[in-house]
Structures are given as C-alpha cells and as structure tokens.
Design an enzyme around this catalytic site. Structure first.
Site, PDB file in Angstrom:
ATOM      1  N   LYS A   1       0.839  -1.201   0.000  1.00 28.10           N
ATOM      2  CA  LYS A   1       0.000   0.000   0.000  1.00 28.10           C
ATOM      3  C   LYS A   1       0.871   1.246   0.000  1.00 28.10           C
ATOM      4  CE  LYS A   1      -4.382  -0.063   2.380  1.00 28.10           C
ATOM      5  NZ  LYS A   1      -4.980  -0.020   3.717  1.00 28.10           N
TER       6      LYS A   1
HETATM    7  C1  E4P Z   1      -8.482   0.595   3.920  1.00 28.85           C
HETATM    8  O1  E4P Z   1      -7.589   0.003   3.353  1.00 28.85           O
HETATM    9  C2  E4P Z   1      -8.337   1.271   5.208  1.00 28.85           C
HETATM   10  O2  E4P Z   1      -7.570   0.433   6.034  1.00 28.85           O
HETATM   11  C3  E4P Z   1      -9.648   1.465   5.933  1.00 28.85           C
HETATM   12  O3  E4P Z   1     -10.737   1.072   5.139  1.00 28.85           O
HETATM   13  C4  E4P Z   1      -9.800   2.786   6.608  1.00 28.85           C
HETATM   14  O4  E4P Z   1     -11.044   2.810   7.244  1.00 28.85           O
HETATM   15  P1  E4P Z   1     -11.436   3.877   8.366  1.00 28.85           P
HETATM   16  O5  E4P Z   1     -11.745   5.176   7.694  1.00 28.85           O
HETATM   17  O6  E4P Z   1     -12.656   3.291   9.028  1.00 28.85           O
HETATM   18  O7  E4P Z   1     -10.253   3.975   9.289  1.00 28.85           O
END
Ligand code: E4P
Length: 241
Positions: free
Chosen positions: A83
């Site tokens: 990522k």
């Molecule tokens: C995605 O890859 C992220 O880890 C995640 O969906 C972030 O979600 P949040 O906004 O609930 O922290």
C-alpha cells in the site's frame, strides 16, 4: 464483488475465513498498531490465514523509502500487495514497484482525479475512502460511481477497492455500482449476515419441530447418540497418546 476484511486481528480473520466469506485482507498502520504485536510475524500469520491478497501499508513519506519497504514486504509472501499513499511520492513508488511486478494498492484516495493518476501509475488496486468522505459531508459512494465511469471510459485495469466502509448500505451500494472489492471491519461483515426475519423464522421452525413426538424423530435421536459417543472416543485416544 470480492469482500476483504479490513483487520489485522487473527481471531477475526480466522472466523471470517471459516464462513467462507472473505477473499482478501487490508490493513493499515493503525490496525496493525492496535494488535500490539511484532509486525513481521503478524504479517506472515495473516498471509497464512487468508488465501488472497493481503495489503500492507508502507510508512515512509518519500518514494525511495516506500520502494524499499515494498520490496521487503513483497519478499515475505506472494499474496502481499504493497500500500502506498496517494501523494506525489506515493505515485513515484507505485510506478517503480509496478515496474518490478510488485502489486500496489494506492490508498487514501478521496477524488476521482486522484484515482485517474493512480491508474496511470499502474496501481493494482485503488482505495477510495467512502466513510471518511461521508464524515465531512461529501458523498463517498458518488466517488465510486465516478471512478468506475472513468476507468470504464479508458479501459484501466486498476481494481476499485471500496475502503473506509462503515455499514451494510456502503456494501450494497458498492455492489450495485460494480466495485471490484469492498473491504470492511468485522462488525460490518457480521451485520451483513444478520436479519431479524431469519432469526424469527429459525425459532419458529425449531419450536414446530419440538411438537413432533420423539418416536417420529428417530433420525435425530440416532445422530444425537452418535454425536454423544464421539467426544468420549476422542478423549480416550488423547489420553492414550
Ligand atoms: C483501507 O484500506 C483502510 O484500512 C480502511 O478502510 C480505513 O477505514 P477507516 O476510515 O474506518 O479507518
């Protein structure tokens, strides 16, 4: 649409795998920190638990650092997807890692033009955060529609991974819009299963079943006898070991 679990918790991942419900995992530094465990062994266990892409996030701000971390993650397991954030440095790193055949999930995407750039840099996944947009009075799901249209117009192969999912309606709308993947916390996955009419219906069926006289349920009493006998047999063999 594929379903990923947005979690670094092994108990949640194992439970979701046992339902046959998930196709992959996304994590982020906050989720990993919540587990309070040494990072690499945890990452390895996640990859061994779920047979599908596992997104791990880099923690450098510069492209060189992201590329170095990405290469290290990728060596750990073939299911790893690296990522990188949707910044200029993140795009540079995406381009480099992609050229080395390392799959990249470009994360923290909040606009369709950002998603266009992620696709041009060669992202394998792009992660638009719908819940965080809703939090600031923007329509998160409208962004998914825009990205799908733009990617369709130009035939980009980058997969749209709907992230920051907060409730079942996000999942429903993602599927309606033809998103490739939705990633969600365990609580949302659980909410997808539940329906009050299912619970009521099951209670009613089982109550009616009790009305049948025992002699009419010989199949059930036979299977109960066999099941009751089984643990005793297991116990004996375990003590013999
Ligand atoms: C995605 O890859 C992220 O880890 C995640 O969906 C972030 O979600 P949040 O906004 O609930 O922290």
């Amino acid at each position: 649409m594929k379903i990923f679990l947005d979690s670094a918790n092994l108990n949640e991942l194992r439970e979701a795998v046992s339902w046959g419900a998930i196709d992959g995992v996304t994590t982020n530094p906050s989720l990993v920190a919540k587990e309070g465990r040494e990072f690499f062994p945890l990452l390895k266990e996640i990859c061994q638990t779920v047979n599908g892409p596992v997104s791990m996030e880099t923690v450098s701000r510069d492209a060189a650092g992201m590329v170095e971390e990405g290469r290290t993650f990728a060596k750990l397991h073939p299911n790893i997807v690296v990522k990188c954030p949707l910044t200029k440095e993140g795009l540079k790193a995406t381009r480099q890692l992609t050229s080395e055949k390392i799959r990249v999930n470009v994360t923290l995407c909040f606009s369709a033009t950002q998603a266009l750039l992620a696709a041009k840099a060669g992202a394998y996944f792009v992660s638009p955060f719908v819940g965080r947009l809703d939090d600031i009075s923007h329509d998160g799901m409208a962004l998914i529609g825009d990205i799908k249209t733009i990617y369709g117009n130009y035939g980009f192969s980058t997969q749209v991974l709907v992230a920051s999912v907060r409730h079942p309606l996000h999942v429903l709308e993602a599927a309606r819009l033809g998103a490739d993947i939705a990633t969600m916390p365990f609580s949302v996955l659980e909410a997808l299963v539940k329906h009050p009419l299912t619970d009521l219906g099951l209670d009613r069926f089982l109550k009616d079943w009790e009305k049948l006289p025992p002699e009419a349920k010989t199949w059930q009493s036979n299977s109960r006898t066999t099941a009751a006998a089984r643990p005793r047999a297991q116990k004996t063999s375990r003590t013999n070991r």
